[in-house]
Design an enzyme around this catalytic site. Structure first.
Site, PDB file in Angstrom:
ATOM      1  CE1 TYR A  50      -3.034  -3.058   0.561  1.00  0.00           C
ATOM      2  CE2 TYR A  50      -3.560  -2.244   2.734  1.00  0.00           C
ATOM      3  CZ  TYR A  50      -3.740  -3.164   1.735  1.00  0.00           C
ATOM      4  OH  TYR A  50      -4.633  -4.183   1.925  1.00  0.00           O
ATOM      5  CE  LYS A  75      -3.467  -7.320   4.327  1.00  0.00           C
ATOM      6  NZ  LYS A  75      -3.614  -5.854   4.240  1.00  0.00           N
ATOM      7  CG  HIS A 108      -0.728  -8.556   0.332  1.00  0.00           C
ATOM      8  ND1 HIS A 108      -0.377  -7.245   0.388  1.00  0.00           N
ATOM      9  CD2 HIS A 108      -2.050  -8.570   0.033  1.00  0.00           C
ATOM     10  CE1 HIS A 108      -1.438  -6.483   0.145  1.00  0.00           C
ATOM     11  NE2 HIS A 108      -2.453  -7.269  -0.074  1.00  0.00           N
TER      12      HIS A 108
END
Ligand code: A2P
Length: 280
Positions: A50, A75, A108
């Protein structure tokens, strides 16, 4: 302040609703996370992918709330899989988040790419995850977007079982088989996109129940997950909607209406399947 919690297989308790942070820092600042903290969220779900871990750290520092009162989950990305890579990934994530421990660390996606020997790579990565847990650097270890065949590979080859698996779940996309597998193995399921990226909010059943329970359609979706014993991670950039989503804990959907929601026709999904190329 949220009182209700979900309990993990190792006894750790998480708030019933967390805040999803994917794409919430597109302006490259901490503003939305700061608003979420002010709205009452204590649990933040992020990922190295992210690219926003440093903004979450900044928001927590600005809030003056102690780290111990906040839950941080992150993650490791596909490119960070493997035993050595995972160790570097965790160190980088801890630095970005300005903390010396995580409340939850996840893999992830189960497959770094569709051609790789994912079974071997997942086992190697999980070996590192177990060490992180044993060293106390992470309070829980888990998976994200893993389906039963991916989880089984870990379970057959591990010392410490995963405690969490994060999946896309919302009314009209419930991934029953994966959820049932997780429940049978005492793995807490978390829902990403619990309001179906707002796509599902105009569905006729969701609208009917929103009216019946004097709730918003988003609250019906968020509470649907909680009543399935799934921890939702709704995202919003708007403080009123952030609070509204947290307050969905006050909505009590009857068993009959819950069954109707749980068996409604498919409403579509984000289009990402771990064993396929992305649809979009
Ligand atoms: P916004 O940021 O403008 O609030 P999901 O978490 O399922 O991926 O959904 C996120 C999307 O849902 C965002 O577009 C967000 O828009 C919207 N959303 C979040 N909470 C609500 C709500 N309570 N009512 C309507 N839309 C919402």
């Amino acid at each position: 302040m949220q009182q209700e919690t979900f309990k993990l297989s190792n006894g750790l308790k998480f708030p019933k609703i967390g805040f999803g942070t994917y794409k919430t820092t597109l302006n490259n600042d901490a503003e939305i996370i700061e608003l979420a903290i002010k709205s009452g969220y204590k649990y933040f779900d992020t990922a190295s992918f992210y690219g926003n871990e440093q903004f979450i750290a900044q928001a927590i520092a600005n809030s003056g709330i102690s780290r111990k009162e906040i839950f941080l989950a992150s993650k490791l990305w596909k490119s960070e899989m493997g035993y050595e890579n995972a160790k570097h990934a965790l160190e980088q994530t801890l630095r970005n988040l300005g903390t010396d421990y995580l409340d939850l660390y996840m893999i992830h996606w189960p497959r770094p790419d569709l051609k790789a020997d994912w079974k071997r790579i997942d086992i190697e990565t999980w070996r590192a995850m177990q060490e992180f847990y044993e060293s106390g650097k992470v309070r829980a270890i888990g998976l994200s977007n893993f389906l039963p065949h991916h989880i089984e590979n870990i379970i057959q080859n591990c010392e410490i079982k995963p405690m969490v698996n994060q999946l896309e779940i919302h009314p009209g996309h419930t991934q029953e088989s994966a959820v049932n597998y997780c429940k049978a193995h005492d793995i807490l399921v978390q829902a990403w996109s619990p309001i179906g990226r707002a796509r599902v909010l105009n569905d006729e059943l969701i609208l009917e129940l929103a009216e019946k329970y004097q709730a918003s359609p988003a609250q019906i979706c968020v509470k649907f997950c909680v009543q399935k014993n799934i921890m939702p991670l709704p995202k919003s950039s708007n403080p009123e909607r952030m609070r509204e989503n947290l307050e969905s804990l006050n909505v009590n959907i009857s068993q009959e209406d819950f069954w109707r929601l749980d068996t409604m026709p498919p409403l579509g999904w984000g289009g990402e399947h771990p064993d396929r190329e992305r649809l979009s």
